[in-house]
Design an enzyme around this catalytic site. Structure first.
Site, short mmCIF file in Angstrom:
data_model
loop_
_atom_site.label_atom_id
_atom_site.label_comp_id
_atom_site.label_asym_id
_atom_site.label_seq_id
_atom_site.Cartn_x
_atom_site.Cartn_y
_atom_site.Cartn_z
N HIS A 92 24.15 0.23 -34.83
CA HIS A 92 24.71 0.99 -33.71
C HIS A 92 25.56 0.11 -32.77
CE1 HIS A 92 25.17 3.51 -30.21
NE2 HIS A 92 24.38 2.74 -29.50
N HIS A 126 24.90 -4.09 -25.55
CA HIS A 126 24.76 -3.02 -24.56
C HIS A 126 23.37 -2.38 -24.51
CE1 HIS A 126 25.55 -0.03 -27.79
NE2 HIS A 126 24.96 0.82 -26.99
N GLU A 145 18.10 -2.54 -22.19
CA GLU A 145 17.47 -1.22 -22.15
C GLU A 145 16.30 -1.12 -23.14
OE1 GLU A 145 17.86 1.42 -20.34
OE2 GLU A 145 16.94 3.02 -21.51
N ASP A 146 16.48 -1.63 -24.33
CA ASP A 146 15.54 -1.35 -25.42
C ASP A 146 14.66 -2.51 -25.87
OD1 ASP A 146 16.60 1.15 -25.47
OD2 ASP A 146 17.90 0.82 -27.19
N ASP A 201 30.03 4.09 -26.89
CA ASP A 201 28.62 4.32 -27.21
C ASP A 201 28.38 5.81 -27.46
OD1 ASP A 201 25.77 3.81 -27.27
OD2 ASP A 201 25.66 4.47 -25.18
N ASP A 244 51.22 28.05 -31.41
CA ASP A 244 51.42 26.60 -31.31
C ASP A 244 50.20 25.83 -31.82
OD1 ASP A 244 49.94 27.58 -29.24
OD2 ASP A 244 50.71 26.19 -27.75
MN MN Z 1 23.78 2.67 -27.32
#
Ligand code: MN
Length: 380
Positions: free
Chosen positions: A48, A73, A77-78, A143, A263
């Site tokens: 990812h 990134h 967070e993880d 992301d 169009d």
């Molecule tokens: Mn992410």
């Protein structure tokens, strides 16, 4: 690892030795930090951040700092990593970007049960206050784009939540930054995951009418091509299809059937012209086009003299084509085309090699200010 090698191949030609080492280090750290983690799809998690970094390079055109931040990134967070450790390892700039991204991630989530437009506005403001550096938003969009591209492995509830968040928050952000391609893809994916029947129906009809459309486009551009080259223009001229989402939007707004939308595409003429002659050259092409096809005077848009708020520059006209059909023609230079596709990010190619130059720093700052201005941020 293949995905990493692909990223390297893509980015290394633009980098200096120090940058290569930076990206290698960011990759090693992210790889190590996410070790053992898997995405919902079952694939290793590191794919990812790698994909996000790839989008940042290929589709947003950002430089090594942003690529390193993209790789990192999700680390804070993880995983066990703290922002302080990131700063120690990668310096303040990257740490600030990663910190902004982490805060967006862990902030209060968008709730569809509450007033949607107000929330979207609040969310947007929140994102802006967290992003002193526009790259935070650009990486966040990358992301989100990857998450939307891989939405199929999520459960239905999550799919809907992410899709709505995308259409209310991220697609408008992409639009404000002039990232037309990304905005369009986000919108189409939203439609695919919320109204698959509609999406399929329009995609199907577009497919079925493709041959006829191409025939018409070729007939339309043939004489222009010839005349352009006779007048010494180097130009690309082609038919640009409308997105599925924008067609659907039109059907909704005007309450009409697919068959009634005339169009479904625009003709785009992108010329090689640089410097002070850009504008006059575009008008010369306008003059050439209207020698063949009668323009509708109400549909002339000069976004070269007055660029749109998101930086878009182009000259648009609608002319009467063969078979009495109105056709929109967009005339622009290669530079304008790049801005139209990539938005401010096109200016944002951080040529960090040139960072010693005072003027380029000033220029970067000016671009950043315009960019934040486009987002409606105060104190930019
Ligand atoms: Mn992410």
């Amino acid at each position: 690892m293949q995905a990493y090698l692909r990223l390297r191949r893509k980015i290394i030609p633009y980098l200096e030795a120090g940058d290569v080492a930076l990206i290698q280090k960011a990759f090693r750290v992210a790889h190590e930090a996410h070790r053992g983690m898997r995405r919902k799809s079952g694939e290793p998690y590191i794919l990812h951040p790698l994909a996000v970094a790839q989008i940042v390079v290929e589709e947003i055109n950002l430089g090594p700092t942003a690529v390193a931040a993209a790789l990192l990134h999700d680390v804070v967070e993880d995983t066990e990593w703290t922002i302080e450790e990131i700063e120690k390892q990668f310096g303040k700039k990257i740490a600030l970007i990663v910190d902004g991204l982490t805060k967006i991630q862990s902030s209060k989530k968008f709730d569809l049960n509450l007033g949607v437009s107000e929330q979207a506005e609040n969310f947007r403001k929140m994102i802006l206050t967290l992003s002193d550096d526009v790259r935070v938003i650009l990486i966040k969009l990358a992301d989100r784009l990857h998450n939307m591209r891989t939405l199929h492995s999520m459960d239905r509830n999550k799919q809907l939540k992410i899709a709505y968040e995308t259409i209310y928050i991220y697609a408008p952000l992409a639009h404000r930054l002039g990232l037309y391609k990304i905005k369009t893809e986000l919108e189409d994916l939203y439609l695919k995951y919320t109204r698959l029947d509609v999406y399929k129906d329009i995609a199907d009809k577009l497919n079925k009418t493709k041959t006829e459309r191409n025939r018409f486009i070729n007939e339309f551009i043939e004489p222009l091509k010839e005349q352009l080259s006779r007048q010494g223009f180097r130009a690309r001229i082609f038919g640009r299809p409308k997105s599925i989402y924008s067609i659907w939007n039109k059907m909704q707004k005007q309450n009409i059937l697919f068959e009634k939308i005339y169009d479904l595409f625009a003709i785009r003429i992108v010329i090689d012209s640089e410097g002070p002659d850009e504008k006059i050259d575009c008008w010369r092409v306008y003059s050439l086009v209207t020698d063949f096809y009668t323009p509708n005077p109400d549909r002339l848009r000069d976004w070269i003299s007055n660029p749109r708020g998101n930086g878009y520059e182009s000259l648009h006209t609608t002319v009467m084509g063969p078979e009495g059909r109105w056709v929109e023609v967009q005339i622009r230079t290669r530079r304008m085309d790049e801005i139209a596709e990539y938005g401010y990010a096109a200016h944002w190619k951080y040529k960090e090699q040139g960072k010693s130059e005072g003027t380029s720093q000033r220029k970067k700052r000016r671009i950043r200010i315009r960019c934040l201005g486009a987002l409606g941020a105060r104190n930019a």
